[in-house]
Enzyme design. Structure first.
Site, mmCIF file in Angstrom:
data_model
loop_
_atom_site.group_PDB
_atom_site.id
_atom_site.type_symbol
_atom_site.label_atom_id
_atom_site.label_comp_id
_atom_site.label_asym_id
_atom_site.label_seq_id
_atom_site.Cartn_x
_atom_site.Cartn_y
_atom_site.Cartn_z
ATOM 1 N N SER A 17 28.134 30.933 27.092
ATOM 2 C CA SER A 17 27.988 32.206 26.382
ATOM 3 C C SER A 17 27.698 32.005 24.889
ATOM 4 C CB SER A 17 29.264 33.022 26.543
ATOM 5 O OG SER A 17 29.501 33.261 27.907
ATOM 6 N N CYS A 45 31.499 31.454 32.208
ATOM 7 C CA CYS A 45 31.598 32.889 32.486
ATOM 8 C C CYS A 45 30.638 33.311 33.587
ATOM 9 C CB CYS A 45 31.328 33.680 31.208
ATOM 10 S SG CYS A 45 31.253 35.440 31.503
ATOM 11 N N CYS A 50 34.158 34.577 34.792
ATOM 12 C CA CYS A 50 34.283 36.043 34.755
ATOM 13 C C CYS A 50 33.400 36.777 35.760
ATOM 14 C CB CYS A 50 33.897 36.578 33.370
ATOM 15 S SG CYS A 50 34.209 35.491 31.998
ATOM 16 N N LYS A 53 33.982 35.905 39.537
ATOM 17 C CA LYS A 53 35.369 36.349 39.801
ATOM 18 C C LYS A 53 35.440 37.867 39.952
ATOM 19 C CE LYS A 53 37.579 37.962 36.849
ATOM 20 N NZ LYS A 53 38.105 37.321 35.685
ATOM 21 N N TYR A 180 46.195 34.266 33.560
ATOM 22 C CA TYR A 180 45.053 35.091 33.963
ATOM 23 C C TYR A 180 44.542 34.690 35.348
ATOM 24 C CZ TYR A 180 43.994 36.828 29.198
ATOM 25 O OH TYR A 180 44.017 37.441 27.987
ATOM 26 N N GLU A 184 44.726 36.728 38.905
ATOM 27 C CA GLU A 184 43.473 37.286 39.424
ATOM 28 C C GLU A 184 43.182 36.747 40.829
ATOM 29 O OE1 GLU A 184 40.675 36.531 36.241
ATOM 30 O OE2 GLU A 184 41.282 38.349 35.187
ATOM 31 N N HIS A 439 40.480 66.417 32.417
ATOM 32 C CA HIS A 439 41.404 66.601 33.522
ATOM 33 C C HIS A 439 40.652 66.814 34.824
ATOM 34 C CE1 HIS A 439 45.172 67.682 35.383
ATOM 35 N NE2 HIS A 439 44.611 68.761 35.901
ATOM 36 N N GLU A 444 43.558 60.505 30.762
ATOM 37 C CA GLU A 444 44.079 61.624 29.957
ATOM 38 C C GLU A 444 45.535 61.376 29.542
ATOM 39 O OE1 GLU A 444 44.797 65.498 31.889
ATOM 40 O OE2 GLU A 444 44.580 64.489 33.818
HETATM 41 P P1 NDP Z 1 46.662 30.863 31.031
HETATM 42 O O1 NDP Z 1 46.856 30.262 29.711
HETATM 43 O O2 NDP Z 1 46.417 32.306 31.165
HETATM 44 O O3 NDP Z 1 47.929 30.524 31.932
HETATM 45 C C1 NDP Z 1 48.296 29.201 32.170
HETATM 46 C C2 NDP Z 1 49.473 29.195 33.103
HETATM 47 O O4 NDP Z 1 49.690 27.870 33.537
HETATM 48 C C3 NDP Z 1 50.743 29.685 32.455
HETATM 49 O O5 NDP Z 1 51.458 30.410 33.385
HETATM 50 C C4 NDP Z 1 51.460 28.396 32.081
HETATM 51 O O6 NDP Z 1 52.848 28.493 32.215
HETATM 52 C C5 NDP Z 1 50.983 27.440 33.159
HETATM 53 N N1 NDP Z 1 50.834 26.066 32.662
HETATM 54 C C6 NDP Z 1 50.223 25.659 31.541
HETATM 55 N N2 NDP Z 1 50.249 24.330 31.446
HETATM 56 C C7 NDP Z 1 50.900 23.872 32.540
HETATM 57 C C8 NDP Z 1 51.272 22.586 33.004
HETATM 58 N N3 NDP Z 1 50.996 21.502 32.303
HETATM 59 N N4 NDP Z 1 51.933 22.503 34.177
HETATM 60 C C9 NDP Z 1 52.241 23.602 34.884
HETATM 61 N N5 NDP Z 1 51.929 24.843 34.472
HETATM 62 C C10 NDP Z 1 51.260 24.975 33.324
HETATM 63 O O7 NDP Z 1 45.511 29.983 31.702
HETATM 64 P P2 NDP Z 1 44.482 30.242 32.885
HETATM 65 O O8 NDP Z 1 44.184 28.895 33.418
HETATM 66 O O9 NDP Z 1 44.949 31.297 33.800
HETATM 67 O O10 NDP Z 1 43.213 30.795 32.106
HETATM 68 C C11 NDP Z 1 42.674 30.052 31.004
HETATM 69 C C12 NDP Z 1 42.111 30.970 29.962
HETATM 70 O O11 NDP Z 1 40.901 31.503 30.410
HETATM 71 C C13 NDP Z 1 42.998 32.163 29.650
HETATM 72 O O12 NDP Z 1 43.953 31.871 28.677
HETATM 73 C C14 NDP Z 1 42.002 33.184 29.182
HETATM 74 O O13 NDP Z 1 41.796 33.042 27.808
HETATM 75 C C15 NDP Z 1 40.742 32.825 29.929
HETATM 76 N N6 NDP Z 1 40.537 33.746 31.066
HETATM 77 C C16 NDP Z 1 40.331 35.062 30.816
HETATM 78 C C17 NDP Z 1 40.164 35.943 31.837
HETATM 79 C C18 NDP Z 1 39.953 37.386 31.531
HETATM 80 O O14 NDP Z 1 39.596 37.704 30.406
HETATM 81 N N7 NDP Z 1 40.184 38.307 32.475
HETATM 82 C C19 NDP Z 1 40.176 35.522 33.243
HETATM 83 C C20 NDP Z 1 40.427 34.117 33.403
HETATM 84 C C21 NDP Z 1 40.588 33.277 32.342
HETATM 85 P P3 NDP Z 1 53.828 29.176 31.147
HETATM 86 O O15 NDP Z 1 53.162 30.372 30.578
HETATM 87 O O16 NDP Z 1 55.007 29.509 31.962
HETATM 88 O O17 NDP Z 1 54.064 28.139 30.131
#
Ligand code: NDP
Length: 450
Positions: A17, A45, A50, A53, A180, A184, A439, A444
């Protein structure tokens, strides 16, 4: 524009992107531009994020829509879902978009080089095929990749990259992570009939979102049949004789599933890029460190998008790419405002937010006013679906300025995009109240909060 000293005015590494936007705009300003891409033009993306997905989210939602249709008078005899039809249609559309992005670049005379590129000097790039080129300005837009925790058998799992290509739906899937991607894909696979278990290392889902929304999503997800295991660290994954995966973790029993999907964060793609040959500094998480103009510590090398680990969102990368090109090639210095960025999680149901959560606002401002609407959307009422939406508005106590809006419920991402304009513009609760409701809608509720 190339002055003969270098092969290109701008060499972009990564056609996602941010890289595509920067290449196109810089070329539009008259720069001689090349972009190198080792996989497919479009980036995460478009190719494996995105866009595909969201198509799966749409496809998954039919499961409930078809169920709900009965109370609206429709008779639908034994609907069947064929994963391969959806998968192939989605991948076909990804091909179309890949072509559209490629054509856009070609129309702007951007040279597309489908090879891996690494820095081999401050102005020098070496391509996978061995050719070396030079550029006056270099932009790194290599994005991020899924992080997979390392433990015995972790290589038996997949990531979101592979989820789009599965031969068949797994009857049982363990999704690691609570962010995220985990939420999802949990919604998607659950709707398709897989037994989904989310396993997260902490006891929190979607860190950073308002706790009321996170609690609501958890409760709805459990009602829909998704299992959750919290405070679990993986010990091992073993393949059993019948090809299943036995997952061992702390604090919980072993779990046997057909697929493990890691959704445990994404890490910047800087490894093996040769940054050291140009002296580009990286931060603690491997991210490229940049200033507000996306400039690295090396004056002619810039970076935009996920590789900088600022905000890992496509529209942010696009803005950063645009601002970079305007600044460096358009004689129009611009920065990107990273404040008050709206976001959404396309879970079932989706949730969306802009601005501060209630606890962030209290920590920053002290007393705040919070308005909530906890309601069952009309469509859910008639469908007999006991699923409630929750809207929350956090305001400054004295001025009524809206500090944050948080929503979970059908179409919340669509509604939030418009509401975010008002929050970004610094409007007050009173100004929302002065707006007449449309409405009957769910949106709303935002102008009727008490
Ligand atoms: P996120 O940062 O959203 O979540 C990561 C998850 O993995 C958290 O629950 C975290 O746990 C856990 N985690 C992190 N590191 C470890 C590890 N070493 N071992 C075990 N668990 C771990 O990451 P995603 O992979 O879901 O998505 C990446 C990014 O991509 C997002 O942050 C977002 O910016 C982007 N994205 C955006 C979307 C959207 O706009 N709709 C859709 C998909 C991705 P804890 O929090 O408990 O520490």
């Amino acid at each position: 524009m190339a002055d003969g000293t270098y092969d290109y005015d701008l060499f972009v590494i990564g056609a996602g992107s941010g890289g595509v936007r920067a290449s196109r705009v810089a070329a539009g300003y008259g720069a001689k531009v090349a972009v190198a891409e080792e996989y497919r033009v479009g980036g995460t993306c478009v190719i494996r994020g995105c866009v595909p997905k969201k198509m799966l989210v749409y496809g998954a939602h039919f499961a409930e829509d078809l169920e709900d249709a009965r109370n609206f008078g429709w008779t639908i005899d034994s609907p069947k879902f064929d994963w391969s039809v959806l998968r192939d249609n989605v991948l076909k559309d990804v091909d179309r978009l890949n072509g559209a992005y490629t054509s856009t670049l070609e129309n702007y005379d951007v040279e597309i080089i489908l090879e891996r590129a690494t820095l081999t000097g401050p102005h020098e790039i070496t391509l996978g095929g061995g050719r070396t080129v030079t550029a006056k300005i270099i932009l790194i837009a290599t994005g991020a990749r899924p992080h997979v925790p390392t433990f015995p058998g972790s290589d038996l799992g997949i990531t979101s990259n592979e989820a789009f290509h599965l031969d068949a739906l797994p009857p049982r899937i363990l999704i690691a992570g609570g962010g995220y991607i985990a939420n999802e894909f949990a919604g998607i696979f659950n709707q398709f009939g897989s037994k989904v278990t989310i396993v997260n290392r902490s006891d929190q889902l979607l860190r950073g979102y308002d706790s009321a929304l996170r609690d609501r999503l958890l409760q709805i997800s459990i009602t829909k049949g998704i299992d959750f295991r919290f405070n679990a660290q993986f010990r091992s994954i073993e393949q059993t004789e019948d090809g299943c995966l036995k997952v061992s973790m702390t604090n919980h029993e072993d779990l046997v599933v057909d697929c493990v999907l890691f959704a445990t964060g994404r890490v910047p793609n800087t490894e093996g890029l040769g940054l050291e040959h140009a002296g580009v500094a990286v931060g603690d998480h491997g991210e490229i460190v940049v200033d507000e103009y996306s400039k690295t510590n090396v004056g002619h090398i810039y970076a935009v998008g996920d590789v900088t680990n600022r905000v890992q969102l496509t529209p942010v990368a696009i803005r950063e790419g645009q601002a970079f090109a305007d600044t460096v090639f358009g004689d129009n210095p611009r920065t990107v405002d990273h404040g008050c960025i709206p976001s959404a999680v396309f879970s079932h149901p989706p949730l969306a937010a802009v601005g501060m959560t209630e606890s962030e606002a209290r920590n920053t401002y002290g007393p705040v006013k919070v308005y909530e609407s906890d309601f069952r959307p009309m469509k859910n009422v008639l469908a007999g679906r006991n699923e409630r939406s929750l809207y929350k508005m956090v305001c400054a106590e004295t001025t009524g300025k809206i500090l944050g809006i948080h929503m979970i419920g059908p179409e919340s991402a669509e509604i939030m995009q418009a509401a975010a304009v008002a929050v970004k513009a610094g409007l007050t609760k009173e100004q929302f109240d002065q707006t007449v409701a449309i409405h009957p809608t769910m949106a709303e509720e935002l102008v009727l909060l008490r």
